[in-house]
Design a protein around this motif. Sequence first.
Motif, mmCIF file in Angstrom:
data_model
loop_
_atom_site.group_PDB
_atom_site.id
_atom_site.type_symbol
_atom_site.label_atom_id
_atom_site.label_comp_id
_atom_site.label_asym_id
_atom_site.label_seq_id
_atom_site.Cartn_x
_atom_site.Cartn_y
_atom_site.Cartn_z
ATOM 1 N N ARG A 1 83.106 6.707 59.420
ATOM 2 C CA ARG A 1 82.470 5.985 59.000
ATOM 3 C C ARG A 1 83.886 4.727 59.505
ATOM 4 O O ARG A 1 84.808 5.015 60.155
ATOM 5 N N TYR A 2 82.888 3.027 59.323
ATOM 6 C CA TYR A 2 83.760 2.431 60.709
ATOM 7 C C TYR A 2 84.621 1.900 59.673
ATOM 8 O O TYR A 2 85.787 1.288 60.179
ATOM 9 N N ALA A 3 84.751 1.403 58.185
ATOM 10 C CA ALA A 3 85.710 0.693 58.197
ATOM 11 C C ALA A 3 87.196 1.983 58.748
ATOM 12 O O ALA A 3 88.136 1.131 58.732
ATOM 13 N N ILE A 4 86.956 3.016 58.049
ATOM 14 C CA ILE A 4 87.990 3.998 58.473
ATOM 15 C C ILE A 4 88.789 4.184 60.043
ATOM 16 O O ILE A 4 89.922 3.642 60.221
ATOM 17 N N VAL A 5 87.642 3.547 61.418
ATOM 18 C CA VAL A 5 87.802 3.981 62.268
ATOM 19 C C VAL A 5 88.211 2.752 62.828
ATOM 20 O O VAL A 5 89.053 2.292 63.103
ATOM 21 N N GLU A 6 87.888 1.752 62.097
ATOM 22 C CA GLU A 6 88.466 -0.165 62.617
ATOM 23 C C GLU A 6 90.031 -0.197 62.363
ATOM 24 O O GLU A 6 91.019 -0.803 62.460
ATOM 25 N N ALA A 7 90.136 0.292 60.841
ATOM 26 C CA ALA A 7 91.236 0.401 60.793
ATOM 27 C C ALA A 7 92.633 1.201 60.898
ATOM 28 O O ALA A 7 93.771 0.448 61.682
ATOM 29 N N GLY A 8 92.191 2.343 61.402
ATOM 30 C CA GLY A 8 92.791 2.794 63.159
ATOM 31 C C GLY A 8 92.858 2.249 63.858
ATOM 32 O O GLY A 8 93.939 2.340 64.542
ATOM 33 N N ARG A 9 92.558 1.139 64.635
ATOM 34 C CA ARG A 9 92.268 0.877 66.055
ATOM 35 C C ARG A 9 93.247 -0.188 65.637
ATOM 36 O O ARG A 9 94.336 -0.702 66.512
ATOM 37 N N SER A 10 93.317 -0.952 64.442
ATOM 38 C CA SER A 10 94.165 -2.324 64.043
ATOM 39 C C SER A 10 95.196 -2.035 64.045
ATOM 40 O O SER A 10 96.647 -2.729 64.247
ATOM 41 N N GLY A 11 95.805 -0.910 63.434
ATOM 42 C CA GLY A 11 97.126 0.233 63.156
ATOM 43 C C GLY A 11 97.907 0.191 64.266
ATOM 44 O O GLY A 11 98.775 0.056 65.188
ATOM 45 N N LEU A 12 97.170 1.002 65.405
ATOM 46 C CA LEU A 12 97.353 1.210 66.248
ATOM 47 C C LEU A 12 97.829 -0.406 67.634
ATOM 48 O O LEU A 12 98.760 0.459 67.942
ATOM 49 N N GLN A 13 97.108 -0.854 67.303
ATOM 50 C CA GLN A 13 97.067 -2.496 67.834
ATOM 51 C C GLN A 13 98.610 -2.712 68.088
ATOM 52 O O GLN A 13 99.624 -3.677 68.902
ATOM 53 N N ARG A 14 98.517 -3.019 66.284
ATOM 54 C CA ARG A 14 99.728 -3.101 65.878
ATOM 55 C C ARG A 14 101.287 -2.734 65.828
ATOM 56 O O ARG A 14 102.732 -3.166 65.883
ATOM 57 N N LEU A 15 101.181 -1.260 66.428
ATOM 58 C CA LEU A 15 102.023 -0.169 66.486
ATOM 59 C C LEU A 15 102.473 -0.106 68.060
ATOM 60 O O LEU A 15 103.839 -0.174 68.092
ATOM 61 N N THR A 16 101.995 -0.421 68.791
ATOM 62 C CA THR A 16 101.761 -0.403 70.375
ATOM 63 C C THR A 16 101.750 -1.253 70.887
ATOM 64 O O THR A 16 102.195 -1.088 71.856
ATOM 65 N N GLY A 17 101.087 -2.463 70.515
ATOM 66 C CA GLY A 17 100.750 -3.300 71.610
ATOM 67 C C GLY A 17 99.229 -2.935 72.664
ATOM 68 O O GLY A 17 99.130 -4.017 73.695
ATOM 69 N N MET A 18 99.106 -2.441 72.235
ATOM 70 C CA MET A 18 97.750 -1.125 73.080
ATOM 71 C C MET A 18 97.142 -1.728 72.494
ATOM 72 O O MET A 18 96.515 -1.962 71.528
ATOM 73 N N ASP A 19 95.354 -1.365 73.394
ATOM 74 C CA ASP A 19 93.980 -1.690 73.354
ATOM 75 C C ASP A 19 93.430 -0.945 74.520
ATOM 76 O O ASP A 19 93.036 -0.804 75.264
ATOM 77 N N HIS A 20 92.538 0.378 73.545
ATOM 78 C CA HIS A 20 91.896 1.317 73.848
ATOM 79 C C HIS A 20 90.338 1.771 73.589
ATOM 80 O O HIS A 20 90.194 2.592 73.229
#
Length: 272
Positions: free
Chosen positions: A188-207
Amino acid sequence: MLSLPRKLISSVLMVLSGCSALDTIRDDFGALQEDTTLLVENFINPVAAESRRLKSERPDDRREALFRVTYQSWGDNDAFGPVYRLMAGGDQDPAVRAAALLALARHGGPEDAPLFETALTSTHRVERRAAAIFAQRVHMPDLIPFMAERCSNAEEDVQVRRDLIVALSQYENDRAVDALVSALDASRYAIVEAGRSGLQRLTGMDHGTDSALWQSAINAARREGQLFAKAKPYAFPVYDQAPGFLDQLAYWRPRPRETSGPPIGLGAEPSP
């Protein structure tokens, strides 16, 4: 066998019907009178009025009272905290328990973690959703493994899983990061997007949403001890919208507006 005249039967039915209608009118009038009394009392002594509603036999009354009290300046933890905790753990209605837990999300703290754990394992979605929102607003690093396990459950409601992923994004912790990476592979995209946003916040990276790229970059950052070097401050999300036409008409019932902020109890975290 004796047979009653039709007129007599009709008369009896009319009397019974009239009694039933009279009872209904009496009940409705009694409810209206009670609501009017509470409305007047709300202007004179709002604390007493809402306290009465919290003791109402009607679940909707208790739930609505919780919603109103928690947004009042006098509805803080010192005054109503014991009431919130009692209702979150003991009310018979799941929606009322959920409303009480949301009140604790504003006025409680990490000490209410046991109520959160119980709600997150409830059979009622409304309680689990309230628990996930509670997790976004209260800092509970000791429960990271528990939240990570719950948000990875494919049988869980999508919104609950998504909200838990958002909650985990507040923790600069390896277990939380692993849960966010796993979320990228959800269906489900809502879960995927939440994971991506959280990783961006924690690491400063974007993959993007590529879990393999994220895992490779995270492993490299861990080896260098720089995984959280570019982390940004976490602020819990708010669920709000502009007041509609009916909200503006009901001037006597102001609609609370929320602002985002750091979670309650934010402090030292366990070592990653």
